[in-house]
Design a protein around this motif. Sequence first.
Motif, PDB file in Angstrom:
ATOM      1  N   GLY A 116       0.848  -1.269   0.124  1.00 42.82           N
ATOM      2  CA  GLY A 116      -0.017  -0.041   0.167  1.00 42.82           C
ATOM      3  C   GLY A 116       0.794   1.178   0.028  1.00 42.82           C
ATOM      4  N   ASP A 117       0.364   2.368  -0.514  1.00 44.10           N
ATOM      5  CA  ASP A 117       1.238   3.509  -0.644  1.00 44.10           C
ATOM      6  C   ASP A 117       1.283   4.084   0.934  1.00 44.10           C
ATOM      7  OD1 ASP A 117       1.636   4.167  -3.169  1.00 44.10           O
ATOM      8  OD2 ASP A 117      -0.515   4.921  -3.518  1.00 44.10           O
ATOM      9  N   ASP A 118       0.578   3.816   2.046  1.00 44.49           N
ATOM     10  CA  ASP A 118       0.964   4.285   2.993  1.00 44.49           C
ATOM     11  C   ASP A 118       2.167   3.660   3.748  1.00 44.49           C
ATOM     12  OD1 ASP A 118      -0.707   1.774   2.969  1.00 44.49           O
ATOM     13  OD2 ASP A 118      -1.276   1.868   5.228  1.00 44.49           O
ATOM     14  N   VAL A 119       2.219   2.201   3.261  1.00 45.58           N
ATOM     15  CA  VAL A 119       3.311   1.506   3.906  1.00 45.58           C
ATOM     16  C   VAL A 119       4.795   1.334   3.095  1.00 45.58           C
ATOM     17  CG1 VAL A 119       4.116  -1.099   4.000  1.00 45.58           C
ATOM     18  CG2 VAL A 119       1.911  -0.499   4.735  1.00 45.58           C
ATOM     19  N   SER A 120       4.620   1.679   1.925  1.00 46.07           N
ATOM     20  CA  SER A 120       5.861   1.849   1.114  1.00 46.07           C
ATOM     21  C   SER A 120       5.232   2.248  -0.357  1.00 46.07           C
ATOM     22  CB  SER A 120       6.747   0.730   1.043  1.00 46.07           C
ATOM     23  OG  SER A 120       7.689   0.838   0.072  1.00 46.07           O
ATOM     24  N   PRO A 121       5.926   3.343  -0.865  1.00 45.73           N
ATOM     25  CA  PRO A 121       5.396   3.721  -2.337  1.00 45.73           C
ATOM     26  C   PRO A 121       5.941   2.543  -3.184  1.00 45.73           C
ATOM     27  CG  PRO A 121       6.996   5.100  -1.615  1.00 45.73           C
ATOM     28  CD  PRO A 121       6.764   4.134  -0.417  1.00 45.73           C
ATOM     29  N   ASP A 122       6.892   2.011  -3.104  1.00 47.21           N
ATOM     30  CA  ASP A 122       7.762   1.075  -3.991  1.00 47.21           C
ATOM     31  C   ASP A 122       7.920  -0.349  -3.678  1.00 47.21           C
ATOM     32  OD1 ASP A 122       9.482   2.346  -2.742  1.00 47.21           O
ATOM     33  OD2 ASP A 122      10.604   2.956  -4.304  1.00 47.21           O
ATOM     34  N   PHE A 123       7.797  -0.786  -2.318  1.00 55.13           N
ATOM     35  CA  PHE A 123       8.188  -2.003  -1.771  1.00 55.13           C
ATOM     36  C   PHE A 123       6.974  -2.623  -0.946  1.00 55.13           C
ATOM     37  CE2 PHE A 123      11.173  -4.971   0.301  1.00 55.13           C
ATOM     38  CZ  PHE A 123      11.742  -5.438  -0.946  1.00 55.13           C
ATOM     39  N   TYR A 124       7.213  -3.344   0.199  1.00 52.05           N
ATOM     40  CA  TYR A 124       6.411  -3.620   1.039  1.00 52.05           C
ATOM     41  C   TYR A 124       6.718  -3.785   2.307  1.00 52.05           C
ATOM     42  CZ  TYR A 124       9.056  -8.088   0.939  1.00 52.05           C
ATOM     43  OH  TYR A 124       9.864  -9.176   1.116  1.00 52.05           O
ATOM     44  N   GLY A 125       5.751  -3.642   3.293  1.00 52.17           N
ATOM     45  CA  GLY A 125       5.983  -3.822   4.573  1.00 52.17           C
ATOM     46  C   GLY A 125       6.010  -5.300   5.208  1.00 52.17           C
ATOM     47  N   TRP A 126       6.532  -5.788   6.206  1.00 49.64           N
ATOM     48  CA  TRP A 126       6.621  -7.004   6.488  1.00 49.64           C
ATOM     49  C   TRP A 126       6.586  -7.307   7.892  1.00 49.64           C
ATOM     50  CZ3 TRP A 126      11.139  -4.670   4.372  1.00 49.64           C
ATOM     51  CH2 TRP A 126      12.220  -4.720   5.361  1.00 49.64           C
ATOM     52  N   VAL A 127       6.138  -8.440   8.457  1.00 51.05           N
ATOM     53  CA  VAL A 127       6.397  -8.943   9.672  1.00 51.05           C
ATOM     54  C   VAL A 127       6.742 -10.272   9.415  1.00 51.05           C
ATOM     55  CG1 VAL A 127       5.282  -9.369  11.769  1.00 51.05           C
ATOM     56  CG2 VAL A 127       4.114  -7.518  10.549  1.00 51.05           C
ATOM     57  N   LEU A 133       5.943   3.697  10.666  1.00 54.76           N
ATOM     58  CA  LEU A 133       4.909   3.599  11.599  1.00 54.76           C
ATOM     59  C   LEU A 133       3.641   3.228  11.028  1.00 54.76           C
ATOM     60  CD1 LEU A 133       5.181   5.489  14.112  1.00 54.76           C
ATOM     61  CD2 LEU A 133       3.892   7.384  13.072  1.00 54.76           C
ATOM     62  N   ALA A 134       3.348   3.392   9.622  1.00 52.31           N
ATOM     63  CA  ALA A 134       2.233   3.102   9.041  1.00 52.31           C
ATOM     64  C   ALA A 134       2.106   1.291   8.929  1.00 52.31           C
ATOM     65  CB  ALA A 134       2.211   3.300   7.484  1.00 52.31           C
ATOM     66  N   THR A 135       3.446   0.756   8.822  1.00 50.44           N
ATOM     67  CA  THR A 135       3.441  -0.544   8.855  1.00 50.44           C
ATOM     68  C   THR A 135       2.929  -1.312  10.304  1.00 50.44           C
ATOM     69  OG1 THR A 135       5.321  -0.402   7.543  1.00 50.44           O
ATOM     70  CG2 THR A 135       4.949  -2.515   8.492  1.00 50.44           C
ATOM     71  N   ARG A 136       3.645  -0.565  11.041  1.00 44.45           N
ATOM     72  CA  ARG A 136       3.220  -0.905  12.558  1.00 44.45           C
ATOM     73  C   ARG A 136       1.676  -0.794  12.743  1.00 44.45           C
ATOM     74  NH1 ARG A 136       6.017   2.866  16.334  1.00 44.45           N
ATOM     75  NH2 ARG A 136       8.213   2.749  15.575  1.00 44.45           N
TER      76      ARG A 136
END
Lengths: 464, 267
Positions: A253-264, A289-292
């Motif tokens: 998502g754009d909130d998490v990363s504009p060109d990659f991904y956020g992970w857990v 912060l958005a990923t969290r």
Amino acid sequence: MASISFKHFAGLRQSTLDNHHSLSSTAAKLKPIIRLRKITASVNSPKLSGRNLRVAVIGGGPAGGSAAETLAKGGIETFLIERKLDNCKPCGGAIPLCMVGEFDLPLDIIDRRVTKMKMISPSNVAVNIGKTLKPHEYIGMVRREVLDSYLRDRAAGAGASVMNGLFLKLDLPQSPNAPYTIHYTAYDAKTGGAGQRRTLEVDAVIGADGANSRVAKCIDAGEYEYAIAFQERIKIPERKMAYYENLAEMYVGDDVSPDFYGWVFPKCDHVAVGTGTVTHKSDIKKFQLATRNRAKDKITGGKIIRVEAHPIPEHPRPRRVLDRVALVGDAAGYVTKCSGEGIYFAAKSGRMCAEAVVEGSESGRRMVEEADMRRYLERWDKKYWSTYKVLDVLQKVFYRSNPAREAFVEMCGDEYVQKMTFDSYLYKRVVPGNPWEDLKLAVGTVGSLVRAYGLRREMDKIEA
Amino acid sequence: MVLLSSSTTSTRIPVLFPRSFVSKPHFSDYHNPYLHLSKRKKTLFSTLSNGATTDNGAGFETSATAVIGENPLENNPTDSRPKSGKDEEAVGPAATAGGEVETAGVRKFENPKWVNGTWDLKQFEKDGKTDWDAVIDAEARRRKWLENNPESSSNEDPVVFDTSIIPWWAWIKKFHLPEAELLNGRAAMIGFFMAYLVDSLTGLGVVDQTSNFFCKTMLFVAVAGVLLIRKNEDVETLKKLIEETTFYDKQWQAAWKDDTNSRSKTD
């Protein structure tokens, strides 16, 4: 847009199919070619007398460790220089299944076996991936300090001398076949914490010293674009940890990363929560912060035990080989787009480079030359270029914008996609797909993209 | 955003509730302090939290009981921080009893027609048929809203709405028809004008043109052009796209360009 992405997709399958054929044929042909080249190399390069070939491996990560092991086993006098022997590197730590077999890793260095993945789209549609995995298949999660030291120990066991030292610079030889001089600060029992400057003469150098490679600087290898990856290790309550027992999450998502991904990602006794970006590096804190925030329900009550950030190369350096110096792993830039995977490719490139050196030197009896190093490059590009390219195309098509990500997540819900993805991830080989399924997939993907972009147009209208 | 930013308070909390105090022994010790905490937090921490709530972060709405529902992770080691939302409701009725626990500080998307993670299609019925146009519209609005207010993902309350349940003709009706009208008109005009031009230049009539291979190819090019270039900016976009697709190849091939030079030197 849709028709263009369709072209991408169709082309993509075609190329992987082609590549499959070339892969199998090269695997069959490889041996005779090597033998042919061996003859030419031994004609050109002078025989060493009184000693074996000396090779320095700079950096003791997966690339350096596996390179040193292969070199030492091949009868080459090997020096491995690592600056910090118990370094916990900031790294996701995922390894594909085939690495366990290929590098003969003991099962106890794998902390966790991830068999389920959850992909979560910008509108929070969650898709479970992993239904297609067979019982013995998993993605291994390792701690880098454990993996790295295991590979180094094995190199030492094979006869390489592992030295704790900080590589400073490399003096290039003035005449052909003259040795390289390596300057480094050694840390050992005698030198104490301050260290001692020492030099080492070697015939060839393998630079495996990561993204901020000094070896690359010394051979003027040029720069690469890099992504910044930010990761927090969070210790979460046991009850919540149970959810992440064998599950990894990917947020797009754009909130998490504009060109990659956020992970857990689950680690040994905690989770790693992070995100990465190339284009908006200064906003990385915001993305984190958005990923969290997106994973919030699952990690509340957690305690941050470590914060790390690291550059991730986006493409290979313009120069990966110069004379008798070769770059491998992150130093060369072998990290895939889209998934950001690098451990396997690092270890594999280290090994392939070392194999080329062993062959070129006839097990250490002859001098090597640039052509031998180039052979590694040639084989590497032949074997893996298509993998990198496919992932690059995927990233460009599907991480482009929120509608594309929605379509991506939708597509990942398809069992056929999951099977293909896991097959190529776990075994690093491209299996020809079923043409009918491919067609269905292509149509389905175009459908998803059209719907998602249609909604996007509608969203733009709302604003107006 | 961080309410219990003082780590000293948060580390002291478990001490306040020793094991013997635990009312529900079948829960893990790890979790238990929360139950008590959430009961008592108002009295214990209300002053504290009010003091710390100066910065509320990225515009999250906080619930009435300010201690819960905030992002705990920013620089405070709060093992004993009370948790928020459904988890707690599920585990500890004691916590909800006082009505103090509310859902997370992040605002959730709310709409009477959005029920259990999907659009309630019954509410979109019009003359006995589902009004898909309205569904598309509602979903667009929801996504728009989410873009500005990213929502925490939740396993208890999953989003199950799938855009593929909307039949294809609804999409076509919504998006394609106005556009198709325009493109059709454009293609017809170009076709007519080209036919006239070719006729006047070569003397080939329209019928002759259709049997001519070159003319057929041009027709195809014209149709593709009309489809691909809808706006003037599209030309730039296409150019960029082509550049983008070859960029990565160039980066990989860089090592081999170097190769040819050095090879010719050594040979």
